[in-house]
Design an enzyme around this catalytic site. Structure first.
Site, PDB file in Angstrom:
ATOM      1  N   LYS A 143       0.860  -1.187   0.000  1.00  0.00           N
ATOM      2  CA  LYS A 143       0.000   0.000   0.000  1.00  0.00           C
ATOM      3  C   LYS A 143       0.886   1.224   0.000  1.00  0.00           C
ATOM      4  CE  LYS A 143      -3.984   2.053   0.515  1.00  0.00           C
ATOM      5  NZ  LYS A 143      -3.718   2.675  -0.790  1.00  0.00           N
ATOM      6  N   GLN A 161       7.346   3.928   3.784  1.00  0.00           N
ATOM      7  CA  GLN A 161       5.936   3.542   3.824  1.00  0.00           C
ATOM      8  C   GLN A 161       5.714   2.275   4.670  1.00  0.00           C
ATOM      9  OE1 GLN A 161       3.783   5.476   1.449  1.00  0.00           O
ATOM     10  NE2 GLN A 161       2.207   4.791   2.854  1.00  0.00           N
ATOM     11  N   ASN A 165      -2.190  19.177  -1.809  1.00  0.00           N
ATOM     12  CA  ASN A 165      -3.158  18.504  -0.940  1.00  0.00           C
ATOM     13  C   ASN A 165      -2.780  18.570   0.543  1.00  0.00           C
ATOM     14  OD1 ASN A 165      -3.618  15.626   0.473  1.00  0.00           O
ATOM     15  ND2 ASN A 165      -5.431  16.199  -0.678  1.00  0.00           N
ATOM     16  N   GLY A 179      -2.821   8.203  -4.181  1.00  0.00           N
ATOM     17  CA  GLY A 179      -2.203   9.387  -4.797  1.00  0.00           C
ATOM     18  C   GLY A 179      -0.942   9.809  -4.064  1.00  0.00           C
ATOM     19  N   ASP A 180      -0.225  10.734  -4.653  1.00  0.00           N
ATOM     20  CA  ASP A 180       0.929  11.401  -4.038  1.00  0.00           C
ATOM     21  C   ASP A 180       1.151  12.673  -4.866  1.00  0.00           C
ATOM     22  OD1 ASP A 180       3.249  10.879  -1.968  1.00  0.00           O
ATOM     23  OD2 ASP A 180       4.288  11.544  -3.755  1.00  0.00           O
ATOM     24  N   SER A 219      -6.792   5.734   3.957  1.00  0.00           N
ATOM     25  CA  SER A 219      -6.873   4.813   2.819  1.00  0.00           C
ATOM     26  C   SER A 219      -7.228   3.416   3.329  1.00  0.00           C
ATOM     27  CB  SER A 219      -5.536   4.736   2.087  1.00  0.00           C
ATOM     28  OG  SER A 219      -5.390   5.821   1.202  1.00  0.00           O
ATOM     29  N   LYS A 273       5.263   1.779  -3.267  1.00  0.00           N
ATOM     30  CA  LYS A 273       5.214   3.133  -3.827  1.00  0.00           C
ATOM     31  C   LYS A 273       5.431   3.016  -5.325  1.00  0.00           C
ATOM     32  CE  LYS A 273       4.728   7.427  -2.494  1.00  0.00           C
ATOM     33  NZ  LYS A 273       3.994   8.013  -1.368  1.00  0.00           N
TER      34      LYS A 273
HETATM   35  P1  NDP Z   1       0.677  17.821  -4.371  1.00  0.00           P
HETATM   36  O1  NDP Z   1       1.111  17.466  -5.735  1.00  0.00           O
HETATM   37  O2  NDP Z   1      -0.759  18.017  -4.086  1.00  0.00           O
HETATM   38  O3  NDP Z   1       1.446  19.160  -3.892  1.00  0.00           O
HETATM   39  C1  NDP Z   1       2.831  19.225  -3.867  1.00  0.00           C
HETATM   40  C2  NDP Z   1       3.244  20.622  -3.429  1.00  0.00           C
HETATM   41  O4  NDP Z   1       4.647  20.625  -3.207  1.00  0.00           O
HETATM   42  C3  NDP Z   1       2.978  21.672  -4.499  1.00  0.00           C
HETATM   43  O5  NDP Z   1       2.747  22.921  -3.875  1.00  0.00           O
HETATM   44  C4  NDP Z   1       4.303  21.692  -5.271  1.00  0.00           C
HETATM   45  O6  NDP Z   1       4.565  22.920  -5.947  1.00  0.00           O
HETATM   46  C5  NDP Z   1       5.292  21.510  -4.142  1.00  0.00           C
HETATM   47  N1  NDP Z   1       6.507  20.874  -4.649  1.00  0.00           N
HETATM   48  C6  NDP Z   1       6.612  19.666  -5.273  1.00  0.00           C
HETATM   49  N2  NDP Z   1       7.892  19.426  -5.615  1.00  0.00           N
HETATM   50  C7  NDP Z   1       8.587  20.506  -5.191  1.00  0.00           C
HETATM   51  C8  NDP Z   1       9.958  20.849  -5.250  1.00  0.00           C
HETATM   52  N3  NDP Z   1      10.863  20.036  -5.812  1.00  0.00           N
HETATM   53  N4  NDP Z   1      10.338  22.033  -4.695  1.00  0.00           N
HETATM   54  C9  NDP Z   1       9.426  22.864  -4.130  1.00  0.00           C
HETATM   55  N5  NDP Z   1       8.111  22.594  -4.054  1.00  0.00           N
HETATM   56  C10 NDP Z   1       7.705  21.423  -4.570  1.00  0.00           C
HETATM   57  O7  NDP Z   1       1.307  16.688  -3.422  1.00  0.00           O
HETATM   58  P2  NDP Z   1       0.866  16.243  -1.956  1.00  0.00           P
HETATM   59  O8  NDP Z   1       0.410  17.419  -1.191  1.00  0.00           O
HETATM   60  O9  NDP Z   1      -0.015  15.067  -2.087  1.00  0.00           O
HETATM   61  O10 NDP Z   1       2.251  15.706  -1.375  1.00  0.00           O
HETATM   62  C11 NDP Z   1       3.171  16.560  -0.693  1.00  0.00           C
HETATM   63  C12 NDP Z   1       4.110  15.725   0.158  1.00  0.00           C
HETATM   64  O11 NDP Z   1       3.346  14.966   1.108  1.00  0.00           O
HETATM   65  C13 NDP Z   1       4.959  14.696  -0.609  1.00  0.00           C
HETATM   66  O12 NDP Z   1       6.199  14.555   0.058  1.00  0.00           O
HETATM   67  C14 NDP Z   1       4.157  13.414  -0.434  1.00  0.00           C
HETATM   68  O13 NDP Z   1       4.966  12.262  -0.578  1.00  0.00           O
HETATM   69  C15 NDP Z   1       3.675  13.582   0.991  1.00  0.00           C
HETATM   70  N6  NDP Z   1       2.520  12.771   1.362  1.00  0.00           N
HETATM   71  C16 NDP Z   1       1.334  12.870   0.662  1.00  0.00           C
HETATM   72  C17 NDP Z   1       0.256  12.105   1.039  1.00  0.00           C
HETATM   73  C18 NDP Z   1      -1.085  12.263   0.398  1.00  0.00           C
HETATM   74  O14 NDP Z   1      -2.043  11.668   0.918  1.00  0.00           O
HETATM   75  N7  NDP Z   1      -1.229  13.029  -0.659  1.00  0.00           N
HETATM   76  C19 NDP Z   1       0.371  11.098   2.117  1.00  0.00           C
HETATM   77  C20 NDP Z   1       1.621  11.144   2.839  1.00  0.00           C
HETATM   78  C21 NDP Z   1       2.654  11.928   2.431  1.00  0.00           C
HETATM   79  P3  NDP Z   1       4.232  23.027  -7.528  1.00  0.00           P
HETATM   80  O15 NDP Z   1       2.743  23.190  -7.608  1.00  0.00           O
HETATM   81  O16 NDP Z   1       5.005  24.231  -7.957  1.00  0.00           O
HETATM   82  O17 NDP Z   1       4.722  21.753  -8.160  1.00  0.00           O
END
Ligand code: NDP
Length: 444
Positions: free
Chosen positions: A90, A111, A240, A165-166, A377, A126
């Site tokens: 997962k 994870q 997110n 998602g991620d 999830s 992943k």
């Molecule tokens: P989203 O795609 O919804 O948002 C990602 C955000 O981070 C955007 O604002 C993006 O900016 C920014 N970002 C991405 N890459 C970079 C970078 N290299 N430098 C600066 N800013 C960056 O992703 P999530 O919110 O889902 O995920 C964010 C983090 O949380 C990740 O590490 C993910 O693995 C972790 N996570 C997510 C979960 C989930 O349920 N979604 C669960 C557990 C962990 P821009 O729009 O400019 O790309």
């Protein structure tokens, strides 16, 4: 470093050359876990950590797709099936140009521990692709998702591997992939989580990672007799996890003064209230614009770079890995920051973590504090199996209880005098659960 640790680290480096993010994640765990293995005879000579760092299976595949102009593109797809000792694999799917084997292996490894901490029966995995969704039309996103799932559907299933998602994969992408899976396999089943509410999704799943992150920080603060009330909060990211961390922190009485994206950060001294957050959600989730448009709209500051020089009590890194370094950690500490809770996976570099731990501030590692997403999830999978839907309040209550329970496990294993080292606590608690299951199941 003790000899075993030195030897182990060198062995992992030689085995996985160039995989810097994966090595970083493994080293953090090994430093804490090798002395624990030495102390517990049942783990001796079982090569548990050696087995844990080797994925059960790595799948890579070609993802060809056609853009709106008729040009053919080829991306590389991946699924890392890391560990199934306590349940089906997962973990999320990430679509981002930076995606490579090292990044997905680090995420899959983390994870495994995270899922164990939730106490739900989920193994770790992943996946994703080096595909950049930015600037693509809906049709192009659908073409890509369908091509990606055409291959992935051979390897996943509700009792085998259940992706979510991620970064770059939200409700829209999950929808397109679910549709393609259903079409090819002729099965309506809970093979993905993060589904739409009308077709098998769970209430609160969208909010869960951000809410869970804030619930975890709330538990840490409460243990010190403190709360979010009147705290100034800085959040990186505006996707997110950042959005719902902002929503929950604000609901608990805090003021969020900064959010960011990969181009820079806004500083809004009046705080991102619920109306302004709706603007960000619309900007990021529907218009797919840049955070600078917030500053233009509300007349506040926009700066290039990362937000860690903004004064705050609480920092919530919610964007990506290695986005908070030692200099930035020292800046946060000098500005009086007393709590850091990771919404993203491994956003803090090892020397920055060391700075926070040395300063004895509250520091929550993502494998504990962002586990609310995968936990919900897990709740989505339970509802799919039972063919029922829990209410928003029911799911939120279960999420709060899970985060409280993860916090307690971290305190139990991470207490060092009157300080709680949550990094240590999370790694030890997760390790015991997975390692004991692996011992029970023999050498497989
Ligand atoms: P989203 O795609 O919804 O948002 C990602 C955000 O981070 C955007 O604002 C993006 O900016 C920014 N970002 C991405 N890459 C970079 C970078 N290299 N430098 C600066 N800013 C960056 O992703 P999530 O919110 O889902 O995920 C964010 C983090 O949380 C990740 O590490 C993910 O693995 C972790 N996570 C997510 C979960 C989930 O349920 N979604 C669960 C557990 C962990 P821009 O729009 O400019 O790309």
């Amino acid at each position: 470093m003790n000899d075993n640790l030195n030897e182990f680290t060198q062995w992992v480096k030689d085995l996985n050359p160039g995989e810097s993010e994966f090595l970083q994640a493994v080293e953090e765990v090994a430093e804490i876990i090798i002395p624990i293995i030495d102390k517990h005879p049942r783990f001796k000579n079982k090569k548990i950590l050696e087995r844990m760092i080797e994925p059960e299976r790595v799948i890579t595949f070609r993802v060809p797709w056609i853009d709106d102009q008729g040009n053919i593109h080829v991306n590389r797809g991946y699924r890392i099936e890391m560990n199934s000792a306590i349940g089906p694999y997962k973990g999320g799917l990430r679509f981002h140009p930076s995606v490579n084997l090292s990044i997905l292996k680090f995420l899959a490894f983390e994870q495994v521990f995270k899922n164990a901490l939730t106490t739900l029966p989920m193994g770790g995995g992943k996946g994703g692709a080096n595909f950049d969704p930015k600037g693509k039309s809906d049709m192009e996103i659908m073409n890509f998702c369908q091509s990606f799932m055409t291959e992935l559907c051979r390897h996943i299933g509700p009792n085998t591997d259940v992706p979510a998602g991620d970064i770059g994969v939200g409700g829209r992408e999950i929808g397109y992939m679910f549709g393609q899976y259903k079409r090819i396999r002729n099965e309506f089943t809970g093979v993905l989580t993060g589904k739409g509410i009308g077709w098998g999704g769970s209430l609160i799943r969208t909010e869960a990672t951000g809410y869970g992150n804030v619930y975890f920080a709330q538990n840490m603060l409460e243990l010190k007799g403190d709360s979010f009330d009147n705290k100034v909060v800085v959040i990186s990211g505006s996707g997110n996890v950042a959005q719902y961390s902002c929503e929950k922190a604000t609901q608990l009485g805090a003021k969020v003064v900064s959010m960011s994206d990969s181009s820079g950060y806004i500083y809004d001294k009046d705080g991102v209230d619920s109306e302004k957050l709706l603007f960000i959600m619309n900007l990021k989730n529907i218009k797919r614009g840049r955070i600078k448009e917030y500053a233009d709209h509300y007349g506040c500051e926009f700066h290039k770079g990362r937000p860690w020089n903004v004064n705050c009590d609480i920092a919530l890194p919610c964007a990506t890995q290695n986005e908070l370094n030692k200099t930035e950690a020292e800046q946060l500490l000098a500005n009086g920051c007393m709590c850091v809770s990771e919404g993203a996976n491994m956003p803090t570099t090892p020397d920055a973590i060391e700075a926070f731990l040395n300063a004895k501030i509250l520091f929550a590692p993502g494998k504990a504090s962002n586990a609310g997403g995968v936990a919900t999830s897990g709740l989505e999978m339970s509802q799919n199996s039972l063919r029922i839907n829990w209410t928003r309040e029911e799911v939120d209550m279960k999420l709060q209880n899970i985060m409280k329970n993860i916090h307690s496990q971290c305190v139990e294993h991470g207490k060092q005098g009157d300080y709680v080292n949550y990094v240590r606590g999370a790694n030890i608690a997760g390790f015991f659960k997975v390692a004991d299951a692996m011992l029970d199941q023999g050498v497989v």
